[in-house]
Write an enzyme that holds these catalytic residues in place. Structure first.
Site, PDB file in Angstrom:
ATOM      1  N   ALA A   9       0.381  22.678   5.180  1.00 17.45           N
ATOM      2  CA  ALA A   9       0.607  22.146   3.319  1.00 17.45           C
ATOM      3  C   ALA A   9      -0.432  22.829   2.359  1.00 17.45           C
ATOM      4  O   ALA A   9      -1.343  22.381   1.795  1.00 17.45           O
ATOM      5  CB  ALA A   9       0.085  20.665   3.501  1.00 17.45           C
ATOM      6  N   TYR A  11      -0.467  26.854  -0.096  1.00 18.72           N
ATOM      7  CA  TYR A  11       0.283  27.164  -1.463  1.00 18.72           C
ATOM      8  C   TYR A  11       1.749  27.488  -1.158  1.00 18.72           C
ATOM      9  O   TYR A  11       2.357  27.446  -2.222  1.00 18.72           O
ATOM     10  CB  TYR A  11      -0.415  28.601  -1.725  1.00 18.72           C
ATOM     11  CG  TYR A  11      -1.710  28.422  -2.523  1.00 18.72           C
ATOM     12  CD1 TYR A  11      -1.613  28.430  -3.846  1.00 18.72           C
ATOM     13  CD2 TYR A  11      -2.972  28.506  -1.804  1.00 18.72           C
ATOM     14  CE1 TYR A  11      -2.832  28.253  -4.526  1.00 18.72           C
ATOM     15  CE2 TYR A  11      -3.951  28.225  -2.469  1.00 18.72           C
ATOM     16  CZ  TYR A  11      -4.220  28.077  -3.686  1.00 18.72           C
ATOM     17  OH  TYR A  11      -5.336  28.067  -4.400  1.00 18.72           O
ATOM     18  N   VAL A  12       2.101  27.685  -0.115  1.00 15.89           N
ATOM     19  CA  VAL A  12       3.589  28.086   0.288  1.00 15.89           C
ATOM     20  C   VAL A  12       4.211  26.776   0.519  1.00 15.89           C
ATOM     21  O   VAL A  12       5.151  26.053  -0.021  1.00 15.89           O
ATOM     22  CB  VAL A  12       3.918  29.288   1.413  1.00 15.89           C
ATOM     23  CG1 VAL A  12       5.421  29.053   1.661  1.00 15.89           C
ATOM     24  CG2 VAL A  12       3.415  30.430   0.738  1.00 15.89           C
ATOM     25  N   VAL A  86       2.213  28.505   8.379  1.00 13.54           N
ATOM     26  CA  VAL A  86       0.561  28.523   8.779  1.00 13.54           C
ATOM     27  C   VAL A  86      -0.095  29.788   8.311  1.00 13.54           C
ATOM     28  O   VAL A  86       0.586  30.887   8.122  1.00 13.54           O
ATOM     29  CB  VAL A  86       0.429  28.184  10.098  1.00 13.54           C
ATOM     30  CG1 VAL A  86       0.870  26.749  10.584  1.00 13.54           C
ATOM     31  CG2 VAL A  86       1.009  29.348  11.142  1.00 13.54           C
ATOM     32  N   PRO A  89      -3.993  35.526   9.161  1.00 12.05           N
ATOM     33  CA  PRO A  89      -5.038  36.175   8.628  1.00 12.05           C
ATOM     34  C   PRO A  89      -4.866  37.728   9.335  1.00 12.05           C
ATOM     35  O   PRO A  89      -4.298  37.816  10.375  1.00 12.05           O
ATOM     36  CB  PRO A  89      -6.313  35.733   9.052  1.00 12.05           C
ATOM     37  CG  PRO A  89      -5.755  34.788  10.390  1.00 12.05           C
ATOM     38  CD  PRO A  89      -4.438  34.355  10.003  1.00 12.05           C
ATOM     39  N   LEU A 159       7.037  33.890  -4.091  1.00 14.85           N
ATOM     40  CA  LEU A 159       6.562  33.123  -5.073  1.00 14.85           C
ATOM     41  C   LEU A 159       5.422  33.834  -5.676  1.00 14.85           C
ATOM     42  O   LEU A 159       4.459  34.470  -5.173  1.00 14.85           O
ATOM     43  CB  LEU A 159       6.194  31.772  -4.710  1.00 14.85           C
ATOM     44  CG  LEU A 159       7.207  30.892  -3.711  1.00 14.85           C
ATOM     45  CD1 LEU A 159       6.331  29.577  -3.454  1.00 14.85           C
ATOM     46  CD2 LEU A 159       8.362  30.529  -4.525  1.00 14.85           C
ATOM     47  N   PHE A 222       5.685  47.465  -2.671  1.00 16.30           N
ATOM     48  CA  PHE A 222       6.415  48.021  -3.862  1.00 16.30           C
ATOM     49  C   PHE A 222       5.644  47.477  -5.099  1.00 16.30           C
ATOM     50  O   PHE A 222       5.283  48.399  -6.136  1.00 16.30           O
ATOM     51  CB  PHE A 222       7.731  47.810  -3.954  1.00 16.30           C
ATOM     52  CG  PHE A 222       8.843  48.811  -3.090  1.00 16.30           C
ATOM     53  CD1 PHE A 222       8.337  49.236  -1.734  1.00 16.30           C
ATOM     54  CD2 PHE A 222       9.836  49.676  -3.809  1.00 16.30           C
ATOM     55  CE1 PHE A 222       9.111  49.842  -1.008  1.00 16.30           C
ATOM     56  CE2 PHE A 222      10.487  50.344  -2.898  1.00 16.30           C
ATOM     57  CZ  PHE A 222      10.081  50.534  -1.792  1.00 16.30           C
ATOM     58  N   CYS A 272      -1.412  37.874  -0.470  1.00 17.88           N
ATOM     59  CA  CYS A 272      -0.525  38.724   0.151  1.00 17.88           C
ATOM     60  C   CYS A 272      -0.336  40.368   0.191  1.00 17.88           C
ATOM     61  O   CYS A 272      -0.086  40.991   1.185  1.00 17.88           O
ATOM     62  CB  CYS A 272       1.052  38.315  -0.144  1.00 17.88           C
ATOM     63  SG  CYS A 272       1.569  36.666   0.726  1.00 17.88           S
TER      64      CYS A 272
END
EC number: 1.1.1.22
Length: 480
Positions: A9, A11-12, A86, A89, A159, A222, A272
């Site tokens: 649950a 950010y994505v 999930v 890392p 996102l 990119f 990311c």
């Protein structure tokens, strides 16, 4: 009624499932997580993440066809489609340490899905994962299947924080990768039908598994590369007297290049970019492509160089020492309109200044004091583990304070560092700030959001990334 369950649950998972619930009222959506405080927050009036528009979407659906729960196994066993979102890392030890993704949480999720499933399921990768993860997950599920059929799909998210809800409402593309078998194609169609409730079918791209996984890493690499490219140019602009804003505008007018992601700054952040590039580097090395790996490594090196250069410029400008000096930090999130601090350049800048014994006064409109303390005490890569597994070091949290007002942060300060491009920082009364600062008063604009000439007229010595230097700064070159 089709049932969807999302494990994770964050950010994505949270925003994505909320929008699916809103756009697909005939689908029941459950978001599950083992973190009780996180699920409690999703069920409250104060959501655990700040994202413009998210509040409205959640409140329209919650309790109708959108549910947040800690009963992970129940909702997974009942679901037709299980999204896995999930943490992945970067490994801190063992094979691939510092580059490879740690799939511990992914593997435990897959084993749990296999354990509790009583019916066929489509399992969807939603986290950013290294290429071939789907194959590993597939092996775990099929070897523990007890006769149940699992189809694995890759459905990477694209996102941007701060605009995530808009990105979900009107995506550039939705990417779904699956096996090129009859069962795989059927699973792809099932997920495509969900998105087709609101996304034009020509924007839903269907590929094989590996293409979908690699497309996500490639897209982030990119984008990060563009930022590092313009930041590399910003150093040259300062050295030559060029203005990076004018250079990037001229370059961006070329339709083959375009204007996006060409704003010079103190560096890129977010959950990311660095992680995905390190992942890409590791995959290239594992596949015997050292030249390709070194190419992508350089994108991160330039990003690190930009942050170091910024700190060096601050210290050298202020008579080569910031020891005991109060420095105001305006903005700690990695970008505006989010409270996310993962890999924010502010962490490295603050740590660099704290290493020179500066006294920091930090203000960000969306980041809590607890989060800032945690970020400045964690070792690299520890941030991406669940909060209860993050070690805390009390020793690094002494030389800074967090305040809830920009004017309080800047009062009696020797210098002001702007590290996030929050709109409110453009509108501050800089005359008032100047009057209440120590002199000479410095502004170090890491986002190029203030009018440097106006500030100079007030009396500030201004450093803006990639802009022609003040005479003062030319006399005190940054030592690399």
């Amino acid at each position: 009624m089709v049932k969807i369950c999302c494990i994770g649950a964050g950010y994505v998972g949270g925003p994505t499932m909320a929008v699916i619930a809103l756009k697909c009222p005939n689908i029941q959506v459950a978001v599950v997580d083992i973190s009780v405080p996180r699920i409690t927050a999703w069920n409250s009036d104060t959501l655990p993440i700040y994202e413009p528009g998210l509040d409205d979407v959640v409140k329209q659906c919650r309790g109708k066809n959108l549910f947040f729960s800690t009963d992970v196994e129940k909702h997974v066993s009942e679901a037709d489609i299980v999204f896995v979102s999930v943490n992945t890392p970067t490994k801190t030890q063992g094979l691939g340490a510092g580059k490879a993704a740690d799939l511990t949480y992914w593997e435990s999720a897959a084993r749990m899905i296999a354990d509790v499933s009583k019916s066929d399921k489509i399992v969807v990768e939603k986290s950013t994962v290294p290429v071939k993860t789907a194959e590993a997950i597939e092996k775990i599920l099929t070897h523990n299947s007890k006769g149940i059929n699992f189809q694995i799909l890759s459905n990477p998210e694209f996102l941007a924080e701060g605009t995530a809800i808009q990105d979900l409402f009107q995506p550039d593309r939705v990417l779904i990768g699956g096996r090129e078998t009859p069962e795989g194609k059927k699973a792809i169609e099932a997920l495509r039908d969900v998105y087709a409730h609101w996304v034009p079918v020509d924007r839903i791209i269907c590929t094989n598994l590996w293409s979908a996984e690699l497309s996500k890493l490639a897209a982030n690499a990119f984008l990060a590369q563009r930022i590092s490219s313009v930041n590399a140019m910003s150093a040259l602009c300062e050295a030559t007297g060029a203005d990076v804003t004018q250079v990037s505008y001229a370059v961006g007018m070329d339709t083959r290049i375009g204007p996006k992601f060409l704003n010079a700054s103190v560096g890129f952040g977010g959950s990311c970019f660095q992680k995905d590039i390190l992942n890409l580097v590791y995959i290239c090395e594992c596949n015997g492509l050292p030249e390709v790996a070194n190419y992508w490594k350089q994108v991160i090196k330039v990003n690190d160089y930009q942050k170091t250069r910024f700190v060096n410029r601050i210290v050298s400008s202020m008579f080569n020492t910031v020891s005991g000096k109060k420095i105001a930090i305006l903005g700690f999130a990695f970008k505006k309109d989010t409270g996310d601090t993962r890999e924010t350049p502010a962490i490295d800048v603050c740590k660099g200044l704290l290493g020179d014994k500066a006294q920091l006064s930090i203000y960000d409109p969306q980041v809590t004091e607890d989060q800032i303390k945690r970020d400045l005490s964690l070792k690299k890569f520890d941030w991406d583990h669940p909060v209860h597994l993050q070690p805390m070091s009390p020793t690094t949290t002494k030389n800074f304070s967090c305040v809830w007002d920009a004017y309080e942060a800047t009062k009696d300060a020797h210098g002001v560092c702007i590290l996030t491009e929050w709109d409110e920082f453009r509108k501050l009364d800089y005359q008032r700030i100047y009057d209440n600062m120590q002199k000479p008063a410095f502004v170090f604009d890491g986002r190029n959001i203030v009018d440097a000439e106006k500030l100079r007229q007030i009396g500030f010595i201004v450093y803006a990334i990639g802009k022609p230097l003040d005479a003062w700064l030319k006399d005190m070159p940054a030592v690399a």
